[in-house]
Enzyme design. Structure first.
Site, mmCIF file in Angstrom:
data_model
loop_
_atom_site.group_PDB
_atom_site.id
_atom_site.type_symbol
_atom_site.label_atom_id
_atom_site.label_comp_id
_atom_site.label_asym_id
_atom_site.label_seq_id
_atom_site.Cartn_x
_atom_site.Cartn_y
_atom_site.Cartn_z
ATOM 1 N N ASP A 193 -6.936 8.221 -4.503
ATOM 2 C CA ASP A 193 -5.563 8.472 -4.088
ATOM 3 C C ASP A 193 -4.905 9.559 -4.937
ATOM 4 O OD1 ASP A 193 -5.604 6.631 -2.071
ATOM 5 O OD2 ASP A 193 -4.524 5.068 -3.157
ATOM 6 N N LYS A 245 -1.925 10.372 -0.289
ATOM 7 C CA LYS A 245 -0.754 10.401 0.581
ATOM 8 C C LYS A 245 0.476 10.692 -0.258
ATOM 9 C CE LYS A 245 -2.606 6.692 3.530
ATOM 10 N NZ LYS A 245 -2.349 5.320 4.027
ATOM 11 N N MET A 290 8.383 3.231 -5.284
ATOM 12 C CA MET A 290 8.571 4.263 -4.254
ATOM 13 C C MET A 290 9.996 4.261 -3.711
ATOM 14 S SD MET A 290 4.963 3.301 -2.366
ATOM 15 C CE MET A 290 5.406 1.548 -2.460
#
Length: 317
Positions: free
Chosen positions: A68, A90, A205
């Site tokens: 990732d 991502k 996030m």
């Protein structure tokens, strides 16, 4: 480290896998090939010193590594040179692979008999979609193992001197995601009773939705004087932290121009951090000078180098 990948084409992956098996002297016809295993491995918040020994051992034997965006270059350099590296990172508004494509890649490599390492920042089962990947693979007969990592809340809390629980201040912790729901709403509907509770809130996030989060918490009765902190790239040398009362957090985060990944901690326990008493001095930058070293620092000594150089090495692989 390359951030852009072409659309998934299993035909090209199959050809690549054939060459991969041939390079290891394996049968490339597919006959008698046993299904490989997939390991969902958490690498922690970024500091190589927080990597588990089990994770490191798997990084020395894996055939294929899907990694990732939040896996630090220093940790990637710990993967043995013979592994096939596949970037599936991502970030907001830009996904190199859709989640379904990542599922298919892991399944395909495993069915080709490869030992597959799925490297994730933090812990695979804490906002890491590890549960979805496990379900998908096990439904298709692929054995999955999870190796936990130190989640960002624990790693960053320890770095800043913020306990998640503390007698008289916090008897519970809530982990929240700041990602918007598909309908565009902020997922904090269940926090209307949070005021008065001895609870620490940790938002993953949540940078882009911070104003909406603060507004919802205020509507739920949380005092504007509640201590809070936003931490960019926690546990890494580039770490930046902004301490503020909840009512001033958005203003100070904007002034500091914090970027993703940023973790947000809200609650009375934040006032225990050394940085809280100096919150008016601005942004806290860097790590503790007397930070102890760990097993991973010893293991990575032969791969030491600047982050840019590490990224270039991974790109060439």
């Amino acid at each position: 480290m390359a951030l852009c990948k072409p659309p998934l084409r299993l035909g090209s992956v199959r050809r690549s896998t054939t060459r991969f098996h041939a390079s290891r002297g394996r049968d490339v016809t597919g006959q008698g090939t046993q299904v490989g295993r997939v390991y969902l491995v958490g690498t922690g918040p970024g500091d190589p010193g927080l990597l588990t020994l089990r994770a490191w051992k798997l990084m020395q034997t894996a055939d294929v590594v899907l990694y990732d965006r939040l896996v630090s270059p220093e940790i990637l350099q710990m993967v043995h040179q013979g592994a096939k590296m596949v970037y599936v990172g991502k970030e907001k508004s830009f996904h190199t692979r859709k989640q379904e494509e990542i599922h298919q890649l892991m399944q395909f490599f495993a069915e080709e008999g490869a030992s597959v390492l799925r490297l994730k920042g933090g812990d695979p089962y804490v906002f890491g979609r590890g549960g979805e990947e496990m379900e998908y693979l096990e439904e298709r007969g692929v054995k999955v193992y999870c190796v936990p990592g130190i989640t960002a809340a624990a790693g960053i809390g320890a770095e800043l001197g913020i306990p998640m629980t503390h007698r008289g201040l916090a008897t519970s912790v809530r982990f929240l995601t700041g990602h918007l729901r598909t309908d565009g709403s902020v997922p904090v509907d269940n926090l209307h009773h949070v005021n008065g509770e001895e609870t620490t809130l940790v938002v993953y996030m949540g940078l882009s939705t911070l104003p909406e989060l603060v507004e919802k918490l205020g509507e739920g009765g949380m005092e504007g004087t509640t201590p809070a902190v936003a931490v960019e790239r926690g546990t890494l040398p580039e770490q930046r932290a902004v301490f503020a009362n909840l009512s001033k957090l958005c203003e100070k985060v904007g002034a500091a121009q914090l970027e993703s990944p940023t973790l947000i901690v809200i609650g009375e326990v934040v006032s225990l951090a050394p940085g809280w008493k100096r919150r008016e001095e601005g942004v806290w930058e860097g790590l503790a000078e007397d930070k102890p070293t760990g097993v991973a620092e010893y293991l990575t000594s032969q791969w030491s180098g600047d982050a840019a150089g590490s990224r270039e090495k991974v790109r060439r692989r």
